[in-house]
Design an enzyme around this catalytic site. Structure first.
Site, PDB file in Angstrom:
ATOM      1  N   ALA A  93       0.828  -1.216   0.000  1.00  0.00           N
ATOM      2  CA  ALA A  93       0.000   0.000   0.000  1.00  0.00           C
ATOM      3  C   ALA A  93       0.855   1.256   0.000  1.00  0.00           C
ATOM      4  O   ALA A  93       0.498   2.262   0.603  1.00  0.00           O
ATOM      5  CB  ALA A  93      -0.931  -0.011   1.219  1.00  0.00           C
ATOM      6  N   ARG A 130      -2.108   8.080 -11.388  1.00  0.00           N
ATOM      7  CA  ARG A 130      -3.180   8.049 -12.383  1.00  0.00           C
ATOM      8  C   ARG A 130      -4.549   8.349 -11.805  1.00  0.00           C
ATOM      9  O   ARG A 130      -5.494   8.635 -12.544  1.00  0.00           O
ATOM     10  CB  ARG A 130      -3.185   6.692 -13.102  1.00  0.00           C
ATOM     11  CG  ARG A 130      -2.110   6.570 -14.176  1.00  0.00           C
ATOM     12  CD  ARG A 130      -2.168   5.225 -14.872  1.00  0.00           C
ATOM     13  NE  ARG A 130      -1.572   4.173 -14.051  1.00  0.00           N
ATOM     14  CZ  ARG A 130      -1.592   2.890 -14.376  1.00  0.00           C
ATOM     15  NH1 ARG A 130      -2.197   2.486 -15.474  1.00  0.00           N
ATOM     16  NH2 ARG A 130      -1.014   1.992 -13.594  1.00  0.00           N
ATOM     17  N   LYS A 173      -4.037   6.533  -3.156  1.00  0.00           N
ATOM     18  CA  LYS A 173      -4.849   5.602  -3.942  1.00  0.00           C
ATOM     19  C   LYS A 173      -5.602   4.587  -3.104  1.00  0.00           C
ATOM     20  O   LYS A 173      -6.815   4.406  -3.277  1.00  0.00           O
ATOM     21  CB  LYS A 173      -3.970   4.870  -4.966  1.00  0.00           C
ATOM     22  CG  LYS A 173      -4.745   3.891  -5.816  1.00  0.00           C
ATOM     23  CD  LYS A 173      -3.938   3.324  -6.966  1.00  0.00           C
ATOM     24  CE  LYS A 173      -2.888   2.353  -6.524  1.00  0.00           C
ATOM     25  NZ  LYS A 173      -2.295   1.628  -7.659  1.00  0.00           N
ATOM     26  N   ASP A 209      -4.806  -2.230  -3.562  1.00  0.00           N
ATOM     27  CA  ASP A 209      -5.756  -1.613  -4.495  1.00  0.00           C
ATOM     28  C   ASP A 209      -6.583  -2.664  -5.237  1.00  0.00           C
ATOM     29  O   ASP A 209      -7.055  -2.429  -6.344  1.00  0.00           O
ATOM     30  CB  ASP A 209      -5.029  -0.701  -5.490  1.00  0.00           C
ATOM     31  CG  ASP A 209      -4.039  -1.454  -6.378  1.00  0.00           C
ATOM     32  OD1 ASP A 209      -3.947  -2.690  -6.261  1.00  0.00           O
ATOM     33  OD2 ASP A 209      -3.343  -0.790  -7.172  1.00  0.00           O
ATOM     34  N   GLY A 234       0.286  -9.442 -17.313  1.00  0.00           N
ATOM     35  CA  GLY A 234       1.290 -10.476 -17.499  1.00  0.00           C
ATOM     36  C   GLY A 234       0.614 -11.804 -17.778  1.00  0.00           C
ATOM     37  O   GLY A 234      -0.404 -12.147 -17.151  1.00  0.00           O
ATOM     38  N   GLU A 272       5.406 -10.471 -19.459  1.00  0.00           N
ATOM     39  CA  GLU A 272       4.713  -9.193 -19.468  1.00  0.00           C
ATOM     40  C   GLU A 272       4.245  -8.873 -20.886  1.00  0.00           C
ATOM     41  O   GLU A 272       4.790  -9.360 -21.872  1.00  0.00           O
ATOM     42  CB  GLU A 272       5.632  -8.084 -18.945  1.00  0.00           C
ATOM     43  CG  GLU A 272       6.062  -8.262 -17.508  1.00  0.00           C
ATOM     44  CD  GLU A 272       4.892  -8.376 -16.530  1.00  0.00           C
ATOM     45  OE1 GLU A 272       3.878  -7.666 -16.731  1.00  0.00           O
ATOM     46  OE2 GLU A 272       4.976  -9.183 -15.593  1.00  0.00           O
ATOM     47  N   ARG A 295     -31.395  15.305  11.100  1.00  0.00           N
ATOM     48  CA  ARG A 295     -29.982  15.598  11.313  1.00  0.00           C
ATOM     49  C   ARG A 295     -29.480  14.796  12.513  1.00  0.00           C
ATOM     50  O   ARG A 295     -30.273  14.183  13.243  1.00  0.00           O
ATOM     51  CB  ARG A 295     -29.799  17.103  11.493  1.00  0.00           C
ATOM     52  CG  ARG A 295     -30.017  17.875  10.188  1.00  0.00           C
ATOM     53  CD  ARG A 295     -30.149  19.353  10.409  1.00  0.00           C
ATOM     54  NE  ARG A 295     -28.967  19.903  11.065  1.00  0.00           N
ATOM     55  CZ  ARG A 295     -28.930  21.122  11.607  1.00  0.00           C
ATOM     56  NH1 ARG A 295     -30.022  21.902  11.572  1.00  0.00           N
ATOM     57  NH2 ARG A 295     -27.836  21.562  12.181  1.00  0.00           N
ATOM     58  N   ASN A 313     -34.070  27.570  18.734  1.00  0.00           N
ATOM     59  CA  ASN A 313     -33.109  27.031  19.695  1.00  0.00           C
ATOM     60  C   ASN A 313     -31.808  27.805  19.788  1.00  0.00           C
ATOM     61  O   ASN A 313     -30.970  27.510  20.638  1.00  0.00           O
ATOM     62  CB  ASN A 313     -32.787  25.571  19.339  1.00  0.00           C
ATOM     63  CG  ASN A 313     -32.229  25.421  17.927  1.00  0.00           C
ATOM     64  OD1 ASN A 313     -32.515  26.231  17.055  1.00  0.00           O
ATOM     65  ND2 ASN A 313     -31.455  24.383  17.710  1.00  0.00           N
TER      66      ASN A 313
END
Length: 463
Positions: free
Chosen positions: A11, A17, A24, A104, A141, A156, A334, A387
């Site tokens: 990570a 990109r 990411k 990812d 790949g 690859e 709320r 209020n």
């Protein structure tokens, strides 16, 4: 004897990109960051150690994961092999099997991880590659197998021959390795390539050169293998995850009228025989009971909806609606609103940080903020609980079976007692005692003959 299991989650990449200020792996898919999805599935296979390799945005990633993982830092982004090598101080001397997975890849499941480990051990392999059959393998790949189905190499895209480019079995980037063999081979990986990086895939060739068994387990569902490198892929992964989530709820007895236009986060829970209409968004840690009707375009965030509740085109945030209550259309709860059993909240109402007692009715065009309302109260149209004095929020209490007439202003702090009345159009600034009626408006005065004083009284435009 069962071997020890370890997992390394990669990570460290910024994800250029994505073109985002957010790192990411922290981009969300159905309410949960991608790295959290991966970690959640990894936790279900109960590895002995989990190590997450962080780099860009290390502090943010560590904060998102917390104490669920150990961390190592890849200071310089020198490739996947270099990233894995950062975990050597924590894992390098241990016996067992290490799975490597990218942060990812949010669609991978614990079931697939379990099958990968089992296949690796069954084949007595030093390395096992998780593969998939891709409808369009371009960019991946390729897995080149020999006559007996053994893995010969990973090629690859840029290096593939015309024949190899036709192969549809692709490398997903998930691996199992004998742990000590992994770290031993990583020290032999070179960076003599165009990118000047140390590739994890080179470990496969090194181990194969040592005569080790290299296996490949092909997963059944290609969609699981999807990695996310840009916003297009993020949307694609989200669509797959949303379909997976919605189908799971439908199999558990929830009716979803239009699954393609219903948006449910991964941690949402829904009881049986609840109906979800199109355009609904259920987010965060929301829990919905049985026999509810969640009407079109309702948004519910981090809230609890008990059994038999009906919502219509309304927004509910960090609140609770108790059994048999209803809201909408076009109303808003709320945070910190507690709506009691059998309460009716009609159209164009707003409730904030208020408790509404059992069977109270708040019909329409009303604001209730910082208040406690008892049971069986009738609140007329256009009532405002005032209020805020510009500096501080104040609280109002209204007793059971009170009646609040339309277009009244309740200026906090006040206490309105049980069985009391407030006449329509009143502005109440003092407490209202038991059985009393408060009238707080000027007496009506009629000015006779006023029409005749108007300068245009005789004009046809006024007749």
């Amino acid at each position: 004897m069962t071997e020890s299991k370890f997992t390394i989650i990669l990570a460290a990449g910024k994800g250029t990109r994505m073109k985002s200020k957010l790192y990411k792996v922290l981009h969300k898919v159905c309410g949960k960051s991608m790295v959290d999805h991966v970690l959640t599935q990894v936790e279900q296979i109960h590895p002995d150690d989990i190590v997450t390799v962080v780099g860009h945005g290390a502090e943010a990633v560590e904060a998102a994961i917390g104490d669920r993982s150990q961390f190592v830092v890849q200071e310089d982004q020198l490739g996947t092999g270099h990233a894995v090598l950062q975990a050597e101080p924590l894992l390098g001397d241990k016996d067992g099997v290490t799975m490597i997975v990218s942060g990812d890849t949010p669609l991978l499941t614990a079931a697939t991880f379990d099958k990968l480990f089992a296949y690796h051990q069954d084949k007595g392999a030093k390395a096992t590659i998780l593969t998939a059959s891709a409808p369009d393998p371009t960019g991946y790949g390729r897995i080149v197998r020999g006559d007996l189905g053994t893995v010969q190499k990973i090629v690859e895209q840029k290096d593939a021959s015309t024949e190899e480019a036709q192969i549809h079995e692709i490398n997903t980037g998930v691996y199992c390795f004998d742990n000590k063999a992994l770290f031993s081979a990583l020290h032999e990986v070179k960076n003599d390539n165009a990118q000047g990086e140390y590739y994890l895939t080179d470990v496969i060739e090194i181990l194969k050169g040592r005569g080790a068994v290299i296996a490949a387990y092909k997963m059944a569902d290609f969609d699981e293998s999807q990695g996310v490198n840009d916003r297009v892929a993020l949307a694609s992964a989200t669509k797959v995850m949303r379909k997976r989530i919605n189908e799971a709820h439908m199999r558990d007895g929830v009716t979803i009228i239009d699954p393609e236009n219903t948006y449910i986060d991964v941690d949402v829970k829904i009881g049986s025989d609840t109906i979800i209409e199109p355009g609904v968004h259920l987010e965060g840690k929301t829990v919905i009971g049985e026999d509810c009707m969640i009407g079109s375009d309702t948004v519910i965030i981090d809230s609890t909806i008990e059994n038999g509740v009906t919502t219509r085109s309304s927004t509910i945030e960090s609140s609770i609606m108790r059994a048999g209550s209803d809201i909408g259309p076009n109303s808003h709860l709320r945070p910190q609103s507690d709506i009691g059993e059998g309460v009716h909240i009609g159209n164009f109402c707003e409730v904030k940080k208020a408790t509404i007692g059992k069977n109270t009715k708040i019909g329409h065009l009303t604001y209730v903020g910082d208040a406690t309302l008892g049971e069986d109260i009738n609140v007329g149209c256009g009532v405002v609980f005032v209020n805020y004095d510009g500096v501080k929020k104040w609280h109002t209490n209204v007793g059971d079976k009170a009646f609040i007439g339309s277009n009244s202003n309740i200026v906090a702090p006040v206490d309105v007692a049980d069985h009391s009345f407030i006449a329509a159009g009143s502005t109440v600034t003092k407490d209202v005692p038991f059985h009393a009626m408060a009238i707080a408006r000027q007496r009506q005065t009629n000015k006779e003959g006023f029409w005749d004083r108007l300068p245009l009284a005789d004009s046809k435009d006024w007749n």
